[in-house]
Design a protein around this motif. Structure first.
Motif, PDB file in Angstrom:
ATOM      1  N   SER A  67       0.931  -1.277  -0.089  1.00 33.39           N
ATOM      2  CA  SER A  67       0.116  -0.136  -0.247  1.00 33.39           C
ATOM      3  C   SER A  67       0.933   1.733  -0.638  1.00 33.39           C
ATOM      4  CB  SER A  67      -1.036  -0.484   0.969  1.00 33.39           C
ATOM      5  OG  SER A  67      -0.094  -0.709   2.204  1.00 33.39           O
ATOM      6  N   THR A  68       1.763   1.033   0.611  1.00 32.02           N
ATOM      7  CA  THR A  68       2.939   2.295   0.610  1.00 32.02           C
ATOM      8  C   THR A  68       3.523   2.752  -0.616  1.00 32.02           C
ATOM      9  OG1 THR A  68       4.279   0.596   1.565  1.00 32.02           O
ATOM     10  CG2 THR A  68       4.506   2.124   2.771  1.00 32.02           C
ATOM     11  N   LEU A  69       3.114   2.012  -2.318  1.00 30.08           N
ATOM     12  CA  LEU A  69       3.456   2.092  -3.281  1.00 30.08           C
ATOM     13  C   LEU A  69       2.723   2.628  -4.236  1.00 30.08           C
ATOM     14  CD1 LEU A  69       7.113  -0.058  -3.407  1.00 30.08           C
ATOM     15  CD2 LEU A  69       6.679   1.356  -2.036  1.00 30.08           C
ATOM     16  N   ILE A  72      -4.040   4.173  -3.547  1.00 30.55           N
ATOM     17  CA  ILE A  72      -4.516   4.068  -1.803  1.00 30.55           C
ATOM     18  C   ILE A  72      -3.867   4.884  -1.199  1.00 30.55           C
ATOM     19  CG2 ILE A  72      -3.636   2.909   0.355  1.00 30.55           C
ATOM     20  CD1 ILE A  72      -3.616   0.173  -1.001  1.00 30.55           C
ATOM     21  N   VAL A  73      -2.632   5.751  -1.938  1.00 29.40           N
ATOM     22  CA  VAL A  73      -1.818   7.592  -0.970  1.00 29.40           C
ATOM     23  C   VAL A  73      -2.549   8.207  -2.153  1.00 29.40           C
ATOM     24  CG1 VAL A  73       0.154   8.444  -0.326  1.00 29.40           C
ATOM     25  CG2 VAL A  73       0.401   6.189  -0.403  1.00 29.40           C
ATOM     26  N   GLY A  88       2.284   9.016  -3.496  1.00 32.21           N
ATOM     27  CA  GLY A  88       1.882  10.319  -2.447  1.00 32.21           C
ATOM     28  C   GLY A  88       2.177  10.805  -1.167  1.00 32.21           C
ATOM     29  N   ASN A  89       3.594   9.578  -1.080  1.00 32.93           N
ATOM     30  CA  ASN A  89       3.463  10.236   0.308  1.00 32.93           C
ATOM     31  C   ASN A  89       5.049  11.053   0.283  1.00 32.93           C
ATOM     32  OD1 ASN A  89       3.572   7.217   1.914  1.00 32.93           O
ATOM     33  ND2 ASN A  89       4.148   6.706  -0.374  1.00 32.93           N
ATOM     34  N   ASP A  90       5.022  11.556   1.566  1.00 31.27           N
ATOM     35  CA  ASP A  90       5.902  12.524   1.465  1.00 31.27           C
ATOM     36  C   ASP A  90       6.990  12.882   2.049  1.00 31.27           C
ATOM     37  OD1 ASP A  90       4.163  15.105   0.911  1.00 31.27           O
ATOM     38  OD2 ASP A  90       2.836  14.432   2.493  1.00 31.27           O
ATOM     39  N   ILE A  91       6.974  11.494   2.914  1.00 28.96           N
ATOM     40  CA  ILE A  91       8.324  11.346   4.136  1.00 28.96           C
ATOM     41  C   ILE A  91       8.332   9.819   3.652  1.00 28.96           C
ATOM     42  CG2 ILE A  91       9.766  11.964   6.242  1.00 28.96           C
ATOM     43  CD1 ILE A  91       7.924  14.172   6.356  1.00 28.96           C
ATOM     44  N   LEU A  92       9.974   9.769   3.647  1.00 28.67           N
ATOM     45  CA  LEU A  92      10.547   8.507   3.699  1.00 28.67           C
ATOM     46  C   LEU A  92      11.312   7.692   4.747  1.00 28.67           C
ATOM     47  CD1 LEU A  92      12.475   8.548   0.125  1.00 28.67           C
ATOM     48  CD2 LEU A  92       9.832   7.683   0.837  1.00 28.67           C
ATOM     49  N   GLU A  93      10.978   7.239   5.408  1.00 30.44           N
ATOM     50  CA  GLU A  93      11.188   6.876   7.246  1.00 30.44           C
ATOM     51  C   GLU A  93      12.205   5.781   6.864  1.00 30.44           C
ATOM     52  OE1 GLU A  93      10.554   4.557  10.686  1.00 30.44           O
ATOM     53  OE2 GLU A  93       9.058   5.220   9.885  1.00 30.44           O
ATOM     54  N   ARG A  94      13.012   5.767   7.525  1.00 23.83           N
ATOM     55  CA  ARG A  94      14.415   4.331   8.054  1.00 23.83           C
ATOM     56  C   ARG A  94      14.396   3.705   6.635  1.00 23.83           C
ATOM     57  NH1 ARG A  94      13.373   0.233  12.757  1.00 23.83           N
ATOM     58  NH2 ARG A  94      15.857  -0.089  13.058  1.00 23.83           N
ATOM     59  N   LEU A  95      15.674   4.483   5.917  1.00 20.85           N
ATOM     60  CA  LEU A  95      15.488   4.154   4.498  1.00 20.85           C
ATOM     61  C   LEU A  95      17.411   2.588   5.040  1.00 20.85           C
ATOM     62  CD1 LEU A  95      14.070   6.313   4.009  1.00 20.85           C
ATOM     63  CD2 LEU A  95      15.841   6.689   2.217  1.00 20.85           C
ATOM     64  N   ALA A  96      17.076   1.979   4.056  1.00 21.70           N
ATOM     65  CA  ALA A  96      18.443   1.280   3.816  1.00 21.70           C
ATOM     66  C   ALA A  96      19.268   1.798   3.337  1.00 21.70           C
ATOM     67  CB  ALA A  96      18.061  -0.664   3.056  1.00 21.70           C
TER      68      ALA A  96
END
Length: 615
Positions: free
Chosen positions: A309-311, A315-316, A357-365
């Motif tokens: 759903s994040t991608l 949904i977003v 549509g996400n604004d902020i990416l959290e905890r990247l590899a």
């Protein structure tokens, strides 16, 4: 031909004077024009109203994000390169207990890539505060500082206050207590220089087998979950901390942990509207600042194979932003989780998350891989530079709303004292006493009434030494205290069973493997059988200091003479259980979830006054 000597002398003088005055005026205007033009390119003039209007903080983050750009936002944005604008959309993990090498790596990401923020995990408050000051001083733009602190900073840091998990709060009728907890968590956050709490959990846990939400949810009833989520959110946001509701569009009815795999949610939009989405809809109406999108595959909303759903743009952008009209900040769940990495490469996933549509990416590899992939998405036309710029400005607006345009380092003086105020102790006690749930009370077993010469034993399962609960009981009456391991073997269980036969009343306390509630208590067959035997003995008063769902791990526990749910093993819960035992407080808690056929949502023998024992 015209000659000046044809004009009388006085007139000539007047004419020359006018000409000189005109030339001087033209020169003056020319100089002023050049000066004005120069200032508008560099430092704007004092009367340049759009850029010099004093910043007035909006009542809410959502309002702030909808306002025009400010002078501070514009000036910071214009000083950022395109890569740095992407980096402002990235929050990286940070621990304060991993040593110098790890800290140097975090510092490198801040200095080299200009990331937008940090999410802290385990460590200690003093070291975290020192690191925050150090990281902020090195950052080109003040950093967002965030934490996944559903129970306050004590969930992550030693030497700080640990408030109850949501399941215990779900048993509490007075949502004002939950608002107070949210307000106190906000004060802790501000004292540690933090700005964003990834909480409340707005999931409706209506699946007892859920391995990841469970006790982290307020319960299974959508109205209760909504009311308590709102109370916690308001407590934080009224006190200047951004609340981020999670895990959109609802992670409660799944038996797969998205940390380890991609859950599949088979429900229709109609079902989601009526259950899972309800708390999020209400939180949006009441101004929640952020929403975290979960890694779940929902074919009824987006049939793209294995797409979290994040991608998902439907949904977003479609559901969250367009249909539910959410105007706040949209955060991804951690981009290191298997729910996203199982099917998408690092970099590709981050680019798709922004496209969705996400604004902020959290905890990247991998930050550089993510930035490179996002730039490639722009080059390919999948993501516009204008959209990235708009997201960056929204982040900067949020930072200004939080006061980061006037950033000040954390004061280290009295830090431990400030993070452990007396009001927190009072709130924890009030929450524990309001949550304590009396599920069985055969023949008015509670409050405890002892016959003369009655022999009382206490048994702590899962302990090496007597617990606070056992010690508190011994302050009131004479008891013999026993402890036994959760992993007790046949010989150990039989020996204790034999010793308990001579006692008239056995007060049993059941503990799990951790201070946190558990999904599996890990009792051996022999330990479980002993609990069942005691429950059927007609002399056992049993209290479970763990996840309510684990009641199902003790066959026959419903036959206990008295059965109490305390939900967690922290001191205030044990103190509340002891007070209930002797009639010092009323039983007011209600079971927030259905466990099995014996224990259902809403169960709880409630008394409006303390169960005072007769003299």
């Amino acid at each position: 031909m015209f000659y000046l000597h044809h004009i009388p002398a006085p007139a000539v003088l007047r004419w020359v004077g006018h000409m000189v005055l005109a030339v001087l005026l033209l020169l003056l205007l020319s100089c002023e024009g050049a000066d004005t033009q120069q200032k508008s390119i560099g430092e704007p003039t004092a009367d340049y109203v759009p850029e010099r209007t004093p910043y007035v903080r909006a009542a809410s983050l959502v309002e702030a994000l909808e306002e025009k750009d400010s002078f501070w936002v514009d000036s910071v944005f214009n000083a950022l390169t395109p890569d740095e604008r992407i980096a402002q959309l990235i929050i990286i993990e940070a621990f304060s207990d991993k040593g110098a090498k790890y800290e140097a790596d975090v510092m490198r990401l801040i200095k080299q890539y200009k990331v937008g923020g940090l999410i802290y995990f385990q460590g200690g408050p003093m070291q975290q505060a020192k690191l925050t000051n150090k990281y902020q001083a090195a950052s080109k733009v003040p950093l967002f500082i965030s934490m996944d602190a559903e129970t306050g900073v004590g969930m992550r840091l030693d030497s700080t206050v640990h408030y109850p998990f949501q399941q215990m709060l779900g048993a509490v009728a007075d949502n004002g207590l939950i608002y107070s907890m949210g307000a106190q968590v906000a004060e802790e956050f501000k004292r540690l220089g933090m700005h964003i709490n990834f909480s409340p959990v707005a999931d409706i846990n209506n699946n007892p087998k859920n391995p990841i939400i469970s006790y982290r949810a307020f319960g299974e009833d959508k109205l209760d979950v909504t009311a308590k989520s709102l109370a916690f959110m308001r407590g934080m946001q009224d006190n200047g901390i951004i609340a981020v509701a999670k895990h959109f569009p609802g992670h409660g009815d799944t038996d797969v942990d998205s940390h380890h795999d991609l859950p599949i949610i088979p429900f229709s939009r109609e079902r989601l509207d009526s259950v899972e989405l309800y708390p999020f809809q209400e939180l949006i109406k009441h101004g929640v600042g952020g929403i975290m999108v979960a890694h779940m595959h929902i074919p009824q909303l987006d049939a793209t194979q294995n797409l979290p759903s994040t991608l998902s743009p439907p949904i977003v952008k479609g559901l969250l932003k367009n249909d539910l009209e959410f105007k706040g900040l949209v955060f991804t769940d951690a981009m290191v989780m298997k729910g996203v990495t199982k099917y998408f490469e690092t970099g590709e996933a981050e680019a798709k998350a922004l496209i969705a549509g996400n604004d902020i990416l959290e905890r990247l590899a991998n930050v550089p891989k993510a930035i490179k992939a996002i730039k490639q998405a722009v080059a390919n036309g999948e993501l516009s530079q204008q959209e990235l710029d708009r997201k960056c400005k929204r982040v900067l607006k949020a930072k200004q709303w939080l006061g980061l345009d006037k950033y000040k380092p954390i004061d280290l003086n009295n830090l431990y004292e400030d993070l452990n105020p007396s009001v927190a102790d009072s709130t924890n006690r009030a929450l524990a006493e309001a949550a304590i749930t009396l599920l069985k009370n055969e023949k008015r077993a509670l409050p405890l009434r002892l016959k003369r010469r009655a022999k009382v034993a206490t048994v702590g399962f899962g302990l090496k030494n007597p617990s606070a609960y056992q010690r508190l009981i011994q302050e009131e009456i004479n008891t013999t205290d026993f402890v036994i391991s959760r992993k007790a073997n046949k010989k150990e269980a039989a020996a204790l069973s034999k010793k308990l036969e001579k006692y008239d009343i056995v007060i049993v306390a059941l503990y799990g493997p951790s201070i946190r509630p558990s999904s599996k208590l890990g009792y051996s067959k022999q330990a479980t059988a002993l609990v069942t035997k005691l429950a059927k003995s007609n002399k056992a008063i049993i209290t479970l200091f763990d996840n309510a769902y684990t009641l199902d791990q003790f066959p026959g526990i419903e036959k206990s003479r008295a059965l109490v749910m305390a939900y967690q093993p922290h001191y205030h819960a044990q103190e509340a259980a002891a007070k209930l035992l002797f009639g010092r407080i009323p039983a007011r808690g209600k079971l927030p979830v259905t466990v099995n056929g014996h224990f259902a949502y809403g169960d709880g023998i409630s008394k409006g006054v303390p169960l005072i024992a007769a003299p």
